[in-house]
Design an enzyme around this catalytic site. Structure first.
Site, PDB file in Angstrom:
ATOM      1  N   GLY A  10      11.592  77.793 -23.177  1.00 40.58           N
ATOM      2  CA  GLY A  10      10.347  78.457 -22.803  1.00 40.58           C
ATOM      3  C   GLY A  10       9.485  77.506 -21.992  1.00 40.58           C
ATOM      4  N   ASP A 127       5.120  75.012 -29.449  1.00 37.24           N
ATOM      5  CA  ASP A 127       5.194  75.229 -30.906  1.00 37.24           C
ATOM      6  C   ASP A 127       4.923  73.961 -31.714  1.00 37.24           C
ATOM      7  OD1 ASP A 127       6.030  77.725 -30.083  1.00 37.24           O
ATOM      8  OD2 ASP A 127       8.153  77.368 -30.511  1.00 37.24           O
ATOM      9  N   ARG A 162     -15.204  95.532 -37.490  1.00 38.56           N
ATOM     10  CA  ARG A 162     -13.753  95.685 -37.590  1.00 38.56           C
ATOM     11  C   ARG A 162     -13.099  94.389 -38.053  1.00 38.56           C
ATOM     12  NH1 ARG A 162     -13.040  97.937 -31.514  1.00 38.56           N
ATOM     13  NH2 ARG A 162     -13.054 100.160 -31.979  1.00 38.56           N
ATOM     14  N   ARG A 265      -7.845  96.065 -35.747  1.00 38.95           N
ATOM     15  CA  ARG A 265      -7.109  96.025 -34.482  1.00 38.95           C
ATOM     16  C   ARG A 265      -6.266  94.759 -34.440  1.00 38.95           C
ATOM     17  NH1 ARG A 265      -9.123 100.412 -34.059  1.00 38.95           N
ATOM     18  NH2 ARG A 265     -10.245 101.309 -32.279  1.00 38.95           N
ATOM     19  N   VAL A 272       0.337  84.480 -22.651  1.00 37.48           N
ATOM     20  CA  VAL A 272      -0.911  83.870 -22.136  1.00 37.48           C
ATOM     21  C   VAL A 272      -1.023  82.444 -22.688  1.00 37.48           C
ATOM     22  CG1 VAL A 272      -3.425  84.017 -22.285  1.00 37.48           C
ATOM     23  CG2 VAL A 272      -2.094  86.079 -21.957  1.00 37.48           C
TER      24      VAL A 272
HETATM   25  O1  F6P Z   1       9.308  78.259 -28.136  1.00 33.64           O
HETATM   26  C1  F6P Z   1       8.239  78.685 -27.377  1.00 33.64           C
HETATM   27  C2  F6P Z   1       7.990  80.156 -27.578  1.00 33.64           C
HETATM   28  O2  F6P Z   1       6.855  80.522 -26.804  1.00 33.64           O
HETATM   29  C3  F6P Z   1       7.829  80.603 -29.021  1.00 33.64           C
HETATM   30  O3  F6P Z   1       6.565  80.332 -29.549  1.00 33.64           O
HETATM   31  C4  F6P Z   1       8.161  82.070 -28.903  1.00 33.64           C
HETATM   32  O4  F6P Z   1       8.646  82.607 -30.120  1.00 33.64           O
HETATM   33  C5  F6P Z   1       9.228  82.085 -27.865  1.00 33.64           C
HETATM   34  O5  F6P Z   1       9.081  80.917 -27.093  1.00 33.64           O
HETATM   35  C6  F6P Z   1       9.176  83.291 -26.969  1.00 33.64           C
HETATM   36  O6  F6P Z   1      10.272  83.252 -26.126  1.00 33.64           O
HETATM   37  P1  F6P Z   1      10.427  84.154 -24.834  1.00 33.64           P
HETATM   38  O7  F6P Z   1       9.469  83.660 -23.814  1.00 33.64           O
HETATM   39  O8  F6P Z   1      11.846  83.936 -24.442  1.00 33.64           O
HETATM   40  O9  F6P Z   1      10.112  85.557 -25.243  1.00 33.64           O
END
Ligand code: F6P
Length: 341
Positions: A10, A127, A162, A265, A272
């Site tokens: 990611g 993360d 809310r 909600r 983002v």
């Molecule tokens: O590991 C980074 C991360 O943004 C996680 O927090 C999330 O679960 C995952 O990647 C989302 O992955 P993708 O962008 O492939 O949907």
């Protein structure tokens, strides 16, 4: 030396700052040459390269994403993938690789190093769940994005009386939820490390409403109720076997509404959190990682990853970095609990 650079997994704010530092010091101080590999491990697998020199890294320090592109390609899931990478790297006249990535990308780096490919690792992930380093770059930016969103959500929640549930990323680690919740003054923080007691959550929501304020709940995408199973939007898995998380925020908002009769909600912050410009902290950390990574490559210290320990950048074996996930300790969660309800 001629060194290949790739970014995998990611994307994450600060990747370009690492690339810039590696190239600027590598060329300017050591006289090395660089080649960019496109889209993570897919680049060396398909011999997809791009020029990478000082002109290519000018002006990229504040830019989000990665100029090299990224993917979640796992060469060990491709027939003969590792051998193809070794062959392609040698065909391209490349002496070594710098791999910038999280547990998956660095796990591949570790296995390729074991097979004789010279690799240096740089830890990245919003993360913050990589072992062996105190922090990864990208995390501070993600937390800042969440905090700013929570600040805004407080005022709209108060206006409408809310409950607002904010779902944040983090996969199986609750670091983003914990830090964003603390920084944003959340009334409940739910992390994957400890399945949550729904009755307790409802109690906190009701006690917050009783004070005439509206509750803000921060829930990590991987959090799950003690009384039930993981809530998922789909069972889709990536090449490393990770299931796509998401859905717990909506489920929780609905459940709160049913149980308390109060309007609720859910807000899913999603990608983002990963996009846009890195914070100053992440720019500095990413730059320092880059500078130390090229030092490690220059020293031919293969199989190592740069890491933050206190305020120092050290080198640790890739093996140590990828051995186990760094999760939120219960005492850190206990600190935040003072503010619940
Ligand atoms: O590991 C980074 C991360 O943004 C996680 O927090 C999330 O679960 C995952 O990647 C989302 O992955 P993708 O962008 O492939 O949907």
């Amino acid at each position: 030396m001629r060194i290949g650079v790739l970014t995998g997994g990611g994307d994450c704010p600060g990747l370009n700052a690492v690339i810039r530092a590696v190239v600027r010091k590598g060329v300017g101080v050591y006289g090395h040459e660089f080649v960019g590999f496109r889209d993570g491990w897919r680049g060396p697998l398909e011999l997809n390269t791009t020029p990478l020199g000082v002109p290519q890294v000018r002006g990229i320090l504040p830019r989000g994403g990665t100029i090299l592109g990224s993917s979640r390609t796992n060469p060990f899931k491709v027939d003969g993938g590792a051998d193809r990478i070794k062959r392609n790297v040698s065909t391209a006249g490349i002496d070594a690789l710098i791999a910038i990535g999280g547990e998956d990308t660095l796990g591949v780096a570790k296995r390729l190093t074991d097979e004789g490919l010279p690799v240096i690792g740089v830890p990245k992930t919003i993360d913050n769940d990589l072992g062996a380093t105190d922090y990864t770059f990208g995390f501070d930016t993600a937390v800042t994005v969440c905090m700013e969103a929570i600040d805004r959500l407080h005022t709209t929640a108060e206006s409408h009386h809310r409950a607002l549930v904010v779902e944040v990323m983090g996969r199986h680690a609750g670091w983003i939820a914990l830090h964003a919740g603390l920084a944003g003054g959340a009334n409940v923080i739910l992390v994957p490390e400890r399945p949550f007691d729904l009755d307790m959550v409802i109690k906190h929501v009701e006690s917050r409403f009783a004070t005439q304020y509206s509750p803000i709940l921060v829930v990590a995408e991987g959090a799950l109720p003690a009384q039930g199973a993981e809530v998922l939007l789909s069972g889709e898995k990536d090449a490393f076997g990770h299931v796509r998380l998401g859905g717990i925020g909506q489920w929780l908002a609905q459940t709160i509404e049913e149980r308390t009769g109060k309007e609720s909600r859910a807000v899913v912050l999603g990608h983002v959190q990963r996009g846009g410009s890195p914070t100053a902290y992440d720019r500095v950390l990413a730059t320092r990682f880059g500078l130390h990574a090229i030092d490690a490559a220059h020293d031919r210290n293969w199989g190592m990853m740069v890491a933050l320990r206190g305020t120092d950048i050290i080198r640790v074996p890739l093996e140590e970095a990828t051995r186990e996930l760094k999760t939120v300790p219960m005492e850190r969660l206990a600190e935040a609990e003072v503010f619940f309800g």
